[in-house]
Design a protein around this motif. Sequence first.
Motif, short mmCIF file in Angstrom:
data_model
loop_
_atom_site.label_atom_id
_atom_site.label_comp_id
_atom_site.label_asym_id
_atom_site.label_seq_id
_atom_site.Cartn_x
_atom_site.Cartn_y
_atom_site.Cartn_z
N GLY A 233 0.94 -1.27 0.10
CA GLY A 233 0.11 0.08 -0.08
C GLY A 233 0.96 1.34 -0.14
N PHE A 234 0.31 2.33 -0.33
CA PHE A 234 1.00 3.72 -0.63
C PHE A 234 0.76 4.70 0.76
N THR A 235 1.71 5.08 1.65
CA THR A 235 1.68 5.80 2.71
C THR A 235 1.36 7.03 2.31
N GLN A 236 0.94 8.03 3.20
CA GLN A 236 0.47 9.63 2.87
C GLN A 236 1.66 10.12 2.23
N ALA A 237 2.78 10.07 2.71
CA ALA A 237 4.03 10.59 2.21
C ALA A 237 4.33 10.21 0.71
N GLU A 238 4.54 8.77 0.45
CA GLU A 238 4.35 8.35 -0.70
C GLU A 238 3.38 8.94 -1.84
N VAL A 239 2.19 9.08 -1.45
CA VAL A 239 1.15 9.51 -2.25
C VAL A 239 1.43 11.13 -2.45
N ASP A 240 1.87 11.92 -1.44
CA ASP A 240 2.33 13.16 -1.57
C ASP A 240 3.44 13.53 -2.69
N ASP A 241 4.33 12.58 -2.87
CA ASP A 241 5.24 12.55 -3.67
C ASP A 241 4.81 12.24 -5.20
N LEU A 242 3.91 11.14 -5.45
CA LEU A 242 3.39 10.66 -6.54
C LEU A 242 2.44 11.83 -6.97
N TYR A 243 1.92 12.75 -6.24
CA TYR A 243 1.05 13.70 -6.65
C TYR A 243 1.83 14.97 -7.33
N LEU A 244 3.08 15.21 -6.57
CA LEU A 244 3.91 16.15 -7.00
C LEU A 244 4.43 15.76 -8.50
#
Length: 537
Positions: A233-244
Amino acid sequence: MGIYLNSSTAYTLYKNETKKPYFVDKTLILEQLFPLVDEGTNYICITRPRRFGKTVMANMIASFFSKAQDAADVFDCLKISQDADYQIYRNKYNVIHISFNDISRQCTSYEQYIARIEERLIKDLQKEFPDAKLAQEQSAVDALTDIYTDDCSIRFIFVLDEWDFIFHQPFITENEKMAYLSFLRSLLKDRPYVLLVYMTGILPIAKYSSGSELNMFTEFTMAKSPAFSDYFGFTQAEVDDLYLRYQNTCKDMRVTRTGLQQWYNGYHTASGEQVYNPRSIVQALRFNELSNYWTSSGPYDEIYFYIENNIRAVRDDLTLMVSGMAVPAKISEYTATSTDLKTKEEIFSAMVVYGFLSYQNGTVSIPNKELMDKFSDMLKQEPSLGYVYRLANESDRMLQATIAGDTETMEKILDLAHDTETPLLTYHHETELTAIVNLVYLSARDNYRIEREEKAGIGYVDFIFYPETDKNADCIILELKVDNTPDAAIQQIKDKKYAMRFQGKIGEMSKYSGRILAVGISYNRTNKKHKCKVEVL
């Protein structure tokens, strides 16, 4: 190179994965596996719902350890390359990598299925170790034992993906499930040629006998085991990075960070961290659209399968969960292996294991909008759900009546709830009223984003309906009262300035141009009647 033994397949697949624009580097899991390899004869099984990155992880582990191919071009630029022992472990081992979901279309029996696996493995071993003079009719266990007997330095890392795949096939019987567990036990348990077994699947290892055939495994589940939580699964920090990354590459962005949160978040690890469904995140960013990606492979019938044997036991809890609430539940993940789910504990346990519900702090809930849409579909399409089905199918009419200010129709629809004696409708607390109101506005979710208990003005409003598909549609603020009047509810909306959520917040004014409707709904526990009022603010 073989099909299972020291195959280049995992290397090819994982290398392709790293080239994708929304790849997430989770190679640091290898740091936790290095000591297990050093110790030898270790067994771990990690279970997660489907589409949570299990196969990508298995390919990564196999391609890293296997001597089949030098994978420096893949791993030298990933996080694990910074580990001091990186060079010591990379591509130094014999790896047997079996994806148990690799099944030929001609396979119609367990005998064919398991024989194909053994035959392929024997061929690989014969090719890799010609001096061992292995016979094709040998079992895999005997062949591996003979190789180790000839040279005790030859040991194997097993990477076994989708270990429980066979349990979901229509041709397998209960006796054959036992035979399969015995096959795995014979192949792996107390074998000197085993260096490490890394196994993944959806189901926790089934304990079909008092002897527990696979009790040598240490199991790590999402609901109960904090270890390895960050890697699936993706963590909050990982999703933040992907969204960037998405923001930097997409010219016409149609996906918001808030949208990703609402659609795909909501799962919890045993350590309490929130995680997202990885496949859905990647697909949403890749195709620039929020949609049902994870659940698109299975209709609402898949959810209904788990509750059909005892709808009455879970119906009211489902109503509460569709309202966005968490309900108490005792989760026993091993019961998910049952094909005849009857108790509420068994039903919810299975739904947690398969990812339809999220579990945290002794409660279960529907994790996100992606799953909520599927549950809503079920409520509107299954007559066996009784009053829940009837109210859900009145939800279109309820929304239209609200917009028209037709309070008589609104009250009649709400009073339909009392055609049943379900305890949910005793309305001892506003919680139950909230659940029913949410149910009668179920169809509004097609066009509105509905928020509960949201900060608005100088208080917290029960419901706010934000127009999503048509920004000219009416905005709705809804307040509930038990043993009070709808006028009191409307007055609270005014006094606490809930309409500021549409009128006064920077950035919100330009979004919505329709009317703002204040809706008050009350329930009188003495006469068991609802009263409604709609007022334009």
